[in-house]
Design an enzyme around this catalytic site. Sequence first.
Site, PDB file in Angstrom:
ATOM      1  N   GLU A 178      -7.919  -7.199   1.799  1.00 14.62           N
ATOM      2  CA  GLU A 178      -8.002  -7.919   3.072  1.00 14.62           C
ATOM      3  C   GLU A 178      -6.687  -7.828   3.832  1.00 14.62           C
ATOM      4  O   GLU A 178      -6.661  -7.540   5.026  1.00 14.62           O
ATOM      5  CB  GLU A 178      -8.369  -9.372   2.797  1.00 14.62           C
ATOM      6  CG  GLU A 178      -8.455 -10.227   4.037  1.00 14.62           C
ATOM      7  CD  GLU A 178      -8.036 -11.648   3.760  1.00 14.62           C
ATOM      8  OE1 GLU A 178      -7.434 -12.260   4.660  1.00 14.62           O
ATOM      9  OE2 GLU A 178      -8.283 -12.140   2.655  1.00 14.62           O
ATOM     10  N   GLU A 205       2.610  -5.805   1.864  1.00 14.00           N
ATOM     11  CA  GLU A 205       1.669  -6.898   1.624  1.00 14.00           C
ATOM     12  C   GLU A 205       1.736  -7.423   0.198  1.00 14.00           C
ATOM     13  O   GLU A 205       1.436  -8.585  -0.047  1.00 14.00           O
ATOM     14  CB  GLU A 205       0.251  -6.457   1.976  1.00 14.00           C
ATOM     15  CG  GLU A 205       0.072  -6.087   3.439  1.00 14.00           C
ATOM     16  CD  GLU A 205       0.708  -7.110   4.364  1.00 14.00           C
ATOM     17  OE1 GLU A 205       0.542  -8.331   4.132  1.00 14.00           O
ATOM     18  OE2 GLU A 205       1.391  -6.698   5.327  1.00 14.00           O
TER      19      GLU A 205
END
Length: 1285
Positions: free
Chosen positions: A264, A335
């Site tokens: 995501e 991330e």
Amino acid sequence: MATSSSSSVVSGIPLSQIRWDTSRGGGGRSIVRVNSPVPTASLPLTRFRFHLPPTPAAARWQGDVRSRNTIGLEFQNWNNNTIRKKKKKKSGASKAWKWTSPVSFSQQCKRWIPCCSSLNRNCYRKIAPLPLATSVPAFFPDKSCFPLSAHTLNTTSGKHICAPCATVGPDEPHAASTTWPDGLLEKQDFDSLYPQFQTTELEGFLSTQLPSHPKLHRGQLKNGLRYLILPNKVPPNRFEAHMEVHVGSIDEEDDEQGIAHMIEHVAFLGSKKREKLLGTGARSNAYTDFHHTVFHIHSPTCTKESDEDLLPLVLDALNEIAFHPKFLSSRVEKERRAILSELQMMNTIEYRVDCQLLQHLHSENKLSKRFPIGLEEQIKKWDADKIRKFHERWYFPGNATLYIVGDIDNISKTIYQIEAVFGQTALENEMPPPPTSSAFGAMASFLVPKLSAGLAGSSSHERLSNPADQAKIIKKEKHAVRPPVKHIWSLPGHNTDMKPPQIFQHELLQNFSINMFCKIPVNKVQTFGDLRNVLMKRIFLSALHFRINTRYKSSNPPFTSVELDHSDSGREGCTVTTLTVTAEPKNWQNAIKVAVQEVRRLKEFGVTKGELTRYMDALLKDSEQLAAMIDNVSSVDNLDFIMESDALGHTVMDQTQGHESLMAVAGTVTLDEVNSIGAQVLEFISDFGKPTAPLPAAIVACVPKKVHLDGIGETEFKITPSEITAAIKSGLEEPIEAEPELEVPKELISPLQLQELRMQRGPSFIPLSAEMNVTKVQDKETGITQLRLSNGIPVNYKISKNEARGGVMRLIVGGGRAAETSDSKGAVVVGVRTLSEGGRVGNFSREQVELFCVNHLINCSLESTEEFISMEFRFTLRDNGMHAAFQLLHMVLEHSVWLDDAFDRARQLYLSYYRSIPKSLERSTAHKLMLAMMNGDERFVEPTPKSLQNLTLKSVKDAVMNQFVGDNMEVSIVGDFSEEEIESCVLDYLGTVRASRDSERAHGFSPILFRPSPSDLQFQQVFLKDTDERACAYIAGPAPNRWGLTVDGQDLLESVADIPSADDAQPHSDEGKDIQKDLQKKLRGHPLFFGITMGLLAEVINSRLFTTVRDSLGLTYDVSFELNLFDRLKLGWYVISVTSTPSKVYRAVDACKNVLRGLHTNKIAPRELERAKRTLLMRHEAEIKSNAYWLGLLAHLQASSVPRKDISCVKELTSLYEAASIEDIYLAYDQLKVDEDSLYSCIGIAGVHAGEGTTASEEEEESDGGFQGVIPVGRGLSTMTRPTT
């Protein structure tokens, strides 16, 4: 997460405010929730929800303890503290008086999500649960059965455009399992229940399918992608596009825990097409949960400059994010750092409690060990190929659903655009190109819950040469039932193995809490019979709340709160009933006994006829109110409701259909059946230990390791599972009696009493000022009317059709905590709480006042801040609801009752709250910083035990009521009323309030000063012993107030007006430039200059903090800049909040300081200012349809303590924003004290070895003994991870 500042509109401008409601539930009140399958408004299930003390400034910096249950992220979010996880609350102080329905009517219009999703604090969704208070509308005759409604229901479904329609059911990957074990369902005996009806007639009606939403269009592409389209005009010219991929943490293998959340992040933030939308006014975000991953974009329908249709661009971005991300190694590493930081940030004690609850509730399946955030060691090891393989297995059109809700007129065109963008994406049966293989590391052990994120990517199409490796990853997967888990149901005879109570003990816990769970399959609500069952459960369980609330009102109850929750959970694939009891540790046994005793009483004797009629009428009137607001529901709330309904397999209806359906089934409800179906819900508690009773799915107690006992100090808290079982059984053995009926007043002021008041007081309207010879001033452009009563009370009102037959009213009283003196510290906040704890007015008891509010659909809350006391009412105009609200306000002002026991409870709650500060890293860090910056001024922090001990009932009463004086008050009303209606109420009920009081009011307050600088306390540290490592920091400094006034007496507005702009020195004849020059000159002379420019500055700084500290340096997951600009007090401050790890937090603080101080060396670019303007103006345009927003605009228009606020602050708001230049922003920036001598910072570090080798601060906080504080515990309150951006 911190690209834009959170805002509230207080004085006519959206401006960053530290107004986080970090209050804790408490005060011996009960809360009951039950799911509802239809759009629901105020849902009068529980009326009084009391929070702990009003949140002081320090507590509001604790980083917004999220109540979210999914992981979400938003890049251009309107409220940088929450993304989808909770609707923004306009008020910053904690609520006190709660004569209230769950939500305001303005919120009701926006949030009509059914109980099954939004009223359940245990439902893990994008929005936080609605705060349930108790509400029940109008008074009506006593009856136990309603005649069958003669309404003709509209069962016509919407016309579908020629596209295959997808059904919702167990065969769909997003529908929860509803399979019941064989032999557990019995046919109901309709003959005995309804002798007046033919059995076949009633059975036929109850088995009839509910009508489907007439405007909802469903379809499916050839590649399997399902889509839903719903035209909706709120907000106008905007739409929501959400891509739900039916994959979540539950689909992860043992070595993939957290990988869905990682995807995501990478997919969302790596998308170049999403980035291109940022300049269009679109906002985007994403989140991950057990059962799905959702990417969503909120966008204008077209660009402002060219009228280009933005839907194709939005769909193209979603297509890239969901199905074609690029798993670049650089983005994966970036991330990875962000997620590891997020993991530590969210690992609060509340989070750990929620993990424990879910682990024990679902111990038999993967839900207990697949929290979305994943495991630390695994997150550290995955490479891009590992992540890509998971994506290729699950992320494809046939395993996804697209939702489009918004201002869309042409359905056929929209379907064509969907097909054009997604039709070419790989068909379900095609083989996707596999990625390159790579080595993968092993597993980990750190447990954390679900997360939301938003990161970018576009897919790689590189192929592997190894056919064996290809075969391993080509298979695409989807599950027919979401989530794909098996439950052990709490049904009679289904489970014979009784689990002993589980105990989670931790040093950071303050209070005792226990949760008893019952778990059953979800009952799809698709027929009138299904809806009728839900209605009966709601009526039954509503009675439980009110009984506990009133039975223990006049004594200090053994519990802090009792909550009963019965709700469907799409994310968990089950319906869960939860009894949650919280108490001070010393009272835990009595608290359990009382809660079980009341549950047993309700099960054995049932609800009374009066309760049945009361709550039935409340629910139907609430439903009617919502149906009238059908055109005011926002697109995002419509979408959330549809998504959750589909996940549960419920039929989706609009508000009108929902109301008509409720009216129809209400006519079949009888008292006996309500009690019968309600008793089944409570059997796992009331029949605990009996062979025939369903076994609890789990019993979990969360307790502290040590407790404070008066006269003894800290002592070890001991508890065993057998003691818990014995306490439960003791509640089953207590004698019980049937519930007596209560008399409910139809009015608080009779016509005769009102007539006498008019004669005595002679209410009238007088000129607004000595200069004006008119008694009414109306502004046609804004629709605002200003009046002044003969007793000195100024009144502002606006007639608004935005919320049909609904209204809101706010009383603002100048003073607040700033009016507290050195010998009455804490008097105002404790006084406000005392008033709310008592809940009595005149000769009416608390129960009567509550039921009066319930019967008239009135919500009322009382709160205090540093500079004001306010009381807010939400009401319906049906059945004299506005008159009832005004009557209540009159009675509070004239006949409020102050009780010793209420004062004792209020003082104990604040004492408990103070004691809980050292157990919270965020609160203790913010508290220490606030004391340092404000020179130890207790008015900005929680009152100390010593101050609380010095208070008396008389001192707190005087502190509050001395502020309630004529011209020190201001009342604003917004609603769907006529001029005659509102002015009549104002004259009758406000005009008859006494003009003055015997006690003398203090017209000023003790000076408020920042600590002289430099100071040794400008940098401080807080260390907290904890089993897990975490870190946070706050950086703060002085600022002017909203109107340009400073603590040292300067009036900055006067100096700014005299500063020439850069264009003044350049002669030109360009007409456009001349207009802009005039606008800029107007802005600099406007009272809102600093309010406007500071708000824009906050947006710019937030964006830079995210880009630098979070994205580039990877030092934090969550950083934000907030402004607190007061209206009455001549000061303000800014604060930067940052979370990090102990090893990075010092560098994160330095990086934040560099960003804050770097605006002169790194000049603000025009695109930055334009983006900030667009964000704030979009927020304003979206909120302008809300009555509650208009209350904020009206606030202080006639307040003597805020003289610069006038009508121009409302009507010229948009043009003032547009006129602001970069030069203006720097004029505001130069008023922030950011130099080293003015700036204060405090770093908090938690861990096993935190603080070792350090010495205590010279200025230690008071450490008197006291009661332990309250920390919210409940299944799913904090398992949601933070927004990715």
